[in-house]
Design a protein around this motif. Structure first.
Motif, PDB file in Angstrom:
ATOM      1  N   LYS A   6      27.353  36.626  24.877  1.00  0.00           N
ATOM      2  CA  LYS A   6      26.948  37.283  26.123  1.00  0.00           C
ATOM      3  C   LYS A   6      27.205  36.371  27.319  1.00  0.00           C
ATOM      4  O   LYS A   6      27.652  36.820  28.366  1.00  0.00           O
ATOM      5  N   ALA A   7      26.943  35.077  27.145  1.00  0.00           N
ATOM      6  CA  ALA A   7      27.167  34.130  28.243  1.00  0.00           C
ATOM      7  C   ALA A   7      28.644  34.080  28.636  1.00  0.00           C
ATOM      8  O   ALA A   7      28.981  34.021  29.818  1.00  0.00           O
ATOM      9  N   GLU A   8      29.538  34.113  27.641  1.00  0.00           N
ATOM     10  CA  GLU A   8      30.966  34.095  27.941  1.00  0.00           C
ATOM     11  C   GLU A   8      31.406  35.378  28.643  1.00  0.00           C
ATOM     12  O   GLU A   8      32.215  35.343  29.571  1.00  0.00           O
ATOM     13  N   LYS A   9      30.853  36.508  28.216  1.00  0.00           N
ATOM     14  CA  LYS A   9      31.172  37.777  28.870  1.00  0.00           C
ATOM     15  C   LYS A   9      30.672  37.777  30.314  1.00  0.00           C
ATOM     16  O   LYS A   9      31.372  38.227  31.226  1.00  0.00           O
ATOM     17  N   ASP A  10      29.444  37.265  30.516  1.00  0.00           N
ATOM     18  CA  ASP A  10      28.887  37.205  31.863  1.00  0.00           C
ATOM     19  C   ASP A  10      29.715  36.292  32.762  1.00  0.00           C
ATOM     20  O   ASP A  10      29.964  36.607  33.927  1.00  0.00           O
ATOM     21  N   LEU A  11      30.139  35.158  32.223  1.00  0.00           N
ATOM     22  CA  LEU A  11      30.943  34.219  33.002  1.00  0.00           C
ATOM     23  C   LEU A  11      32.289  34.839  33.383  1.00  0.00           C
ATOM     24  O   LEU A  11      32.743  34.708  34.525  1.00  0.00           O
ATOM     25  N   ARG A  12      32.910  35.521  32.427  1.00  0.00           N
ATOM     26  CA  ARG A  12      34.190  36.192  32.720  1.00  0.00           C
ATOM     27  C   ARG A  12      34.002  37.254  33.800  1.00  0.00           C
ATOM     28  O   ARG A  12      34.825  37.395  34.712  1.00  0.00           O
ATOM     29  N   ALA A  13      32.908  38.007  33.715  1.00  0.00           N
ATOM     30  CA  ALA A  13      32.633  39.046  34.723  1.00  0.00           C
ATOM     31  C   ALA A  13      32.387  38.422  36.091  1.00  0.00           C
ATOM     32  O   ALA A  13      32.840  38.947  37.120  1.00  0.00           O
ATOM     33  N   ALA A  14      31.666  37.309  36.142  1.00  0.00           N
ATOM     34  CA  ALA A  14      31.381  36.642  37.419  1.00  0.00           C
ATOM     35  C   ALA A  14      32.668  36.126  38.060  1.00  0.00           C
ATOM     36  O   ALA A  14      32.866  36.273  39.271  1.00  0.00           O
ATOM     37  N   TRP A  15      33.543  35.512  37.259  1.00  0.00           N
ATOM     38  CA  TRP A  15      34.811  35.037  37.821  1.00  0.00           C
ATOM     39  C   TRP A  15      35.689  36.208  38.263  1.00  0.00           C
ATOM     40  O   TRP A  15      36.430  36.110  39.244  1.00  0.00           O
ATOM     41  N   GLY A  16      35.590  37.324  37.564  1.00  0.00           N
ATOM     42  CA  GLY A  16      36.330  38.516  37.976  1.00  0.00           C
ATOM     43  C   GLY A  16      35.850  39.046  39.316  1.00  0.00           C
ATOM     44  O   GLY A  16      36.650  39.446  40.167  1.00  0.00           O
ATOM     45  N   ALA A  17      34.524  39.040  39.512  1.00  0.00           N
ATOM     46  CA  ALA A  17      33.969  39.475  40.796  1.00  0.00           C
ATOM     47  C   ALA A  17      34.403  38.535  41.909  1.00  0.00           C
ATOM     48  O   ALA A  17      34.748  38.977  43.018  1.00  0.00           O
ATOM     49  N   TRP A  18      34.394  37.223  41.631  1.00  0.00           N
ATOM     50  CA  TRP A  18      34.826  36.242  42.631  1.00  0.00           C
ATOM     51  C   TRP A  18      36.291  36.483  43.008  1.00  0.00           C
ATOM     52  O   TRP A  18      36.635  36.511  44.198  1.00  0.00           O
ATOM     53  N   ALA A  19      37.147  36.670  41.989  1.00  0.00           N
ATOM     54  CA  ALA A  19      38.567  36.884  42.261  1.00  0.00           C
ATOM     55  C   ALA A  19      38.795  38.170  43.052  1.00  0.00           C
ATOM     56  O   ALA A  19      39.636  38.216  43.963  1.00  0.00           O
ATOM     57  N   SER A  20      38.029  39.199  42.747  1.00  0.00           N
ATOM     58  CA  SER A  20      38.159  40.467  43.483  1.00  0.00           C
ATOM     59  C   SER A  20      37.763  40.303  44.942  1.00  0.00           C
ATOM     60  O   SER A  20      38.455  40.790  45.845  1.00  0.00           O
ATOM     61  N   ALA A  21      36.651  39.612  45.188  1.00  0.00           N
ATOM     62  CA  ALA A  21      36.197  39.403  46.569  1.00  0.00           C
ATOM     63  C   ALA A  21      37.203  38.567  47.358  1.00  0.00           C
ATOM     64  O   ALA A  21      37.498  38.861  48.520  1.00  0.00           O
ATOM     65  N   VAL A  22      37.742  37.530  46.731  1.00  0.00           N
ATOM     66  CA  VAL A  22      38.738  36.693  47.402  1.00  0.00           C
ATOM     67  C   VAL A  22      40.000  37.510  47.681  1.00  0.00           C
ATOM     68  O   VAL A  22      40.593  37.407  48.767  1.00  0.00           O
ATOM     69  N   ALA A  23      40.397  38.346  46.754  1.00  0.00           N
ATOM     70  CA  ALA A  23      41.592  39.168  46.960  1.00  0.00           C
ATOM     71  C   ALA A  23      41.392  40.156  48.101  1.00  0.00           C
ATOM     72  O   ALA A  23      42.272  40.315  48.968  1.00  0.00           O
ATOM     73  N   VAL A  24      40.229  40.816  48.134  1.00  0.00           N
ATOM     74  CA  VAL A  24      39.961  41.800  49.196  1.00  0.00           C
ATOM     75  C   VAL A  24      39.923  41.121  50.558  1.00  0.00           C
ATOM     76  O   VAL A  24      40.547  41.598  51.518  1.00  0.00           O
ATOM     77  N   THR A  25      39.205  39.998  50.667  1.00  0.00           N
ATOM     78  CA  THR A  25      39.128  39.324  51.973  1.00  0.00           C
ATOM     79  C   THR A  25      40.481  38.756  52.394  1.00  0.00           C
ATOM     80  O   THR A  25      40.807  38.742  53.580  1.00  0.00           O
ATOM     81  N   SER A  26      41.278  38.311  51.426  1.00  0.00           N
ATOM     82  CA  SER A  26      42.610  37.799  51.766  1.00  0.00           C
ATOM     83  C   SER A  26      43.523  38.913  52.260  1.00  0.00           C
ATOM     84  O   SER A  26      44.314  38.712  53.193  1.00  0.00           O
TER      85      SER A  26
END
Length: 142
Positions: free
Chosen positions: A80-100
């Motif tokens: 579960k921790a690995e899934k949560d970490l992957r999801a968190a990095w995905g959210a970060w990448a999405s936010a950076v992509a949208v703002t860029s």
């Protein structure tokens, strides 16, 4: 067609003989020195006769039934921790992509303000990934 001693051996045939030699070594029929010596000769052998000479003094093993290579270990399920970490990095990448993209459409070539989204958030994510934030037992009850 039955294999004759003069028939050429394939890489798979050599791998099966090597696997049989490993088993004989593990069972104590060969010393490590004998095993290493025979293993070199296995991969230098060209014919079935060459390979048969290396196992002539050992009990018969059905070499064709043996796998040529070791089976890969079974994949362990993602925690579960690995899934949560992957999801968190995905959210970060999405936010950076949208703002860029917004920056590129409105102020391309100017001050790169999306770094204020990517930098602190990414640093927090990196620190939490390195030092961990969960308990040692990964949330399991005793």
């Amino acid at each position: 067609m039955a294999a004759t001693p003069d028939m050429r051996a394939s890489d798979g045939d050599r791998d099966r003989v090597a696997a049989a030699l490993r088993e004989h070594c593990a069972e104590g029929r060969l010393t490590m020195d004998e095993f290493n010596e025979r293993l070199e000769l296995v991969y230098a052998g060209r014919t079935f006769g060459d390979l048969q000479k290396l196992t002539a003094d050992l009990p018969d093993i059905d070499l064709r039934a043996r796998p040529a290579t070791a089976q890969p270990p079974a994949e362990r399920p993602e925690s579960k921790a690995e899934k949560d970490l992957r999801a968190a990095w995905g959210a970060w990448a999405s936010a950076v992509a949208v703002t860029s993209v917004i920056w590129a459409l409105t102020d391309f070539g100017g001050y790169f303000w999306p770094m204020w989204v990517a930098g602190p958030w990414g640093a927090i994510m990196l620190v939490s990934m390195i030092f961990g934030t969960g308990s040692k037992n990964d949330g399991k009850k005793r």
